[in-house]
Motif scaffolding. Structure first.
Motif, mmCIF file in Angstrom:
data_model
loop_
_atom_site.group_PDB
_atom_site.id
_atom_site.type_symbol
_atom_site.label_atom_id
_atom_site.label_comp_id
_atom_site.label_asym_id
_atom_site.label_seq_id
_atom_site.Cartn_x
_atom_site.Cartn_y
_atom_site.Cartn_z
ATOM 1 N N GLU A 134 22.849 -8.880 0.420
ATOM 2 C CA GLU A 134 23.261 -8.490 1.767
ATOM 3 C C GLU A 134 22.697 -7.134 2.165
ATOM 4 N N MET A 135 22.552 -6.224 1.175
ATOM 5 C CA MET A 135 22.147 -4.852 1.465
ATOM 6 C C MET A 135 20.714 -4.551 1.017
ATOM 7 N N ASP A 136 19.858 -5.562 1.001
ATOM 8 C CA ASP A 136 18.475 -5.373 0.546
ATOM 9 C C ASP A 136 17.668 -4.632 1.609
ATOM 10 N N LEU A 137 17.298 -3.384 1.304
ATOM 11 C CA LEU A 137 16.500 -2.575 2.223
ATOM 12 C C LEU A 137 15.013 -2.614 1.897
ATOM 13 N N VAL A 138 14.649 -3.324 0.830
ATOM 14 C CA VAL A 138 13.250 -3.392 0.420
ATOM 15 C C VAL A 138 12.550 -4.584 1.061
ATOM 16 N N LEU A 139 13.117 -5.784 0.894
ATOM 17 C CA LEU A 139 12.502 -6.988 1.456
ATOM 18 C C LEU A 139 13.422 -7.747 2.407
ATOM 19 N N PRO A 177 0.816 -1.228 0.000
ATOM 20 C CA PRO A 177 0.000 0.000 0.000
ATOM 21 C C PRO A 177 0.844 1.271 0.000
ATOM 22 N N GLY A 178 2.038 1.210 0.581
ATOM 23 C CA GLY A 178 2.927 2.365 0.574
ATOM 24 C C GLY A 178 3.412 2.705 -0.822
ATOM 25 N N PHE A 179 3.538 1.695 -1.675
ATOM 26 C CA PHE A 179 3.960 1.949 -3.048
ATOM 27 C C PHE A 179 2.862 2.670 -3.834
ATOM 28 N N ALA A 180 1.622 2.471 -3.440
ATOM 29 C CA ALA A 180 0.531 3.211 -4.082
ATOM 30 C C ALA A 180 0.741 4.710 -3.894
ATOM 31 N N ARG A 181 1.204 5.100 -2.713
ATOM 32 C CA ARG A 181 1.482 6.510 -2.456
ATOM 33 C C ARG A 181 2.660 6.996 -3.289
ATOM 34 N N VAL A 182 3.685 6.159 -3.428
ATOM 35 C CA VAL A 182 4.843 6.532 -4.249
ATOM 36 C C VAL A 182 4.414 6.768 -5.691
ATOM 37 N N PHE A 183 3.592 5.881 -6.215
ATOM 38 C CA PHE A 183 3.152 5.987 -7.604
ATOM 39 C C PHE A 183 2.238 7.187 -7.842
ATOM 40 N N SER A 184 1.637 7.691 -6.785
ATOM 41 C CA SER A 184 0.665 8.775 -6.950
ATOM 42 C C SER A 184 1.315 10.149 -7.114
ATOM 43 N N TYR A 185 2.609 10.269 -6.825
ATOM 44 C CA TYR A 185 3.280 11.566 -6.967
ATOM 45 C C TYR A 185 3.409 11.944 -8.444
ATOM 46 N N SER A 243 11.709 13.104 -4.204
ATOM 47 C CA SER A 243 13.085 13.138 -3.729
ATOM 48 C C SER A 243 13.195 13.125 -2.206
ATOM 49 N N HIS A 244 12.086 13.411 -1.519
ATOM 50 C CA HIS A 244 12.112 13.426 -0.053
ATOM 51 C C HIS A 244 12.069 12.024 0.546
ATOM 52 N N LEU A 245 11.787 11.019 -0.281
ATOM 53 C CA LEU A 245 11.696 9.644 0.205
ATOM 54 C C LEU A 245 13.061 8.959 0.146
ATOM 55 N N PRO A 246 13.275 7.911 0.942
ATOM 56 C CA PRO A 246 14.527 7.153 0.853
ATOM 57 C C PRO A 246 14.744 6.637 -0.572
ATOM 58 N N LYS A 247 15.990 6.537 -0.982
ATOM 59 C CA LYS A 247 16.297 6.179 -2.368
ATOM 60 C C LYS A 247 15.740 4.823 -2.783
ATOM 61 N N HIS A 248 15.739 3.855 -1.863
ATOM 62 C CA HIS A 248 15.248 2.522 -2.224
ATOM 63 C C HIS A 248 13.721 2.501 -2.362
ATOM 64 N N ILE A 249 13.064 3.544 -1.916
ATOM 65 C CA ILE A 249 11.617 3.673 -2.094
ATOM 66 C C ILE A 249 11.297 4.547 -3.305
ATOM 67 N N SER A 250 11.942 5.688 -3.415
ATOM 68 C CA SER A 250 11.682 6.587 -4.546
ATOM 69 C C SER A 250 12.071 5.953 -5.872
ATOM 70 N N ALA A 251 12.963 4.949 -5.836
ATOM 71 C CA ALA A 251 13.374 4.258 -7.059
ATOM 72 C C ALA A 251 12.177 3.678 -7.802
ATOM 73 N N TYR A 252 11.140 3.315 -7.060
ATOM 74 C CA TYR A 252 9.968 2.710 -7.699
ATOM 75 C C TYR A 252 9.212 3.713 -8.560
ATOM 76 N N TRP A 253 9.283 4.975 -8.221
ATOM 77 C CA TRP A 253 8.674 6.011 -9.062
ATOM 78 C C TRP A 253 9.400 6.063 -10.398
ATOM 79 N N ASN A 254 10.721 5.933 -10.348
ATOM 80 C CA ASN A 254 11.506 5.919 -11.584
ATOM 81 C C ASN A 254 11.184 4.701 -12.431
ATOM 82 N N PHE A 255 11.058 3.533 -11.801
ATOM 83 C CA PHE A 255 10.729 2.324 -12.548
ATOM 84 C C PHE A 255 9.405 2.473 -13.284
ATOM 85 N N LEU A 256 8.426 3.015 -12.588
ATOM 86 C CA LEU A 256 7.110 3.226 -13.182
ATOM 87 C C LEU A 256 7.218 3.975 -14.507
ATOM 88 N N ASN A 257 8.049 5.005 -14.518
ATOM 89 C CA ASN A 257 8.182 5.845 -15.700
ATOM 90 C C ASN A 257 9.134 5.254 -16.737
#
Length: 254
Positions: free
Chosen positions: A206-211, A141-149, A154-168
């Motif tokens: 080792e450095m997975d901050l998403v899952l 559900p948090g990704f729904a908010r990311v996609f809605s921007y 840019s105010h979100l952590p990089k491993h989260i805001s990256a999903y906005w870039n993927f969408l586009n």
């Protein structure tokens, strides 16, 4: 690109090579091409004697889309995969899932084990069996908010805001992805995992901050193996040569 219609829903898929069939399930903000073709997985698998079947989940690629969250979710995604396997008249199939695709793969291994011989789950973690903090059911559900921007968050952590870039970058439909994120994705338990006898390799970065990491998932599986790739994060893991080589070795092992 071939398509299959299931209860009036059209699903697109791709087939490459010949040999033992392996079904690839992509991640949550990318399609089959972005997740597996561009990253060399199709080449790796076909060069090693596998026939690759890549599904585009509903909402992705040329598969049908909807703005209704009920159109998505674990049950619908899993059923589409099973219908595709039946349509292609396959059995004894290998299964590979990445990120969100591991959630679907885990559900398939639990509910439809008769179709599968081995599985590799990458960029996943112990949230698959409900161990916090990285439980995908709670994170989506948090990704729904990311996609809605409307612009890059840019105010979100990089491993989260990256999903906005993927969408586009991938060219996904924004409203469909918001609806997809709000679908129903139930988490299995350690008890469910203990019933899955299919040999399964869990590969985590080792450095997975998403899952996070999936060592406890592997331990909960009767025939589970665990590989952690040093220095890799959630996104880099897909291109790691060690992940490619280890997957081939595992799938070919008697």
């Amino acid at each position: 690109m071939p398509k299959l219609t299931i209860d009036k829903v059209t699903i697109s898929y791709e087939v490459y090579g010949t040999g033992k069939p392996v079904v690839l399930l992509h991640g949550g903000a990318v399609d089959f091409n972005y997740n597996y073709v561009q990253t060399g997985w199709v080449q790796t698998l076909t060069e090693n004697g596998f026939q690759v079947i890549g599904i585009n989940f509903r909402g992705y690629g040329k598969s049908d889309k909807s703005n209704d969250p009920n159109f998505y979710g674990t049950t619908n995604f899993s059923n589409d995969v099973i219908h595709l396997i039946k349509h292609l008249d396959f059995n004894n199939v290998c299964l590979i899932g990445y990120s969100m695709g591991t959630l679907i793969a885990f559900d398939l291994l639990n509910k439809h084990p008769e179709y599968f011989s081995k599985a590799v789950l990458m960029a996943t973690g112990d949230g698959l069996i409900g161990i916090p903090p990285y439980i995908l059911e709670n994170l989506l559900p948090g990704f729904a908010r990311v996609f809605s921007y409307d612009s890059f968050p840019s105010h979100l952590p990089k491993h989260i805001s990256a999903y906005w870039n993927f969408l586009n970058e991938v060219g996904l439909d924004r409203e469909s992805m918001i609806a997809m994120s709000l679908g129903k994705y139930s988490t299995l338990t350690a008890e469910n995992a203990a019933e899955i006898k299919i040999p399964t390799l869990i590969i985590s970065g080792e450095m997975d901050l998403v899952l996070g990491k999936g060592q406890k998932v592997a331990q909960a599986l009767p025939n589970g193996e665990y590989l952690e790739i040093k220095g890799a994060n959630h996104f880099e893991l897909v291109t790691e040569k060690k992940a490619h080589k280890s997957t081939i070795k595992f799938l070919n092992k008697n």
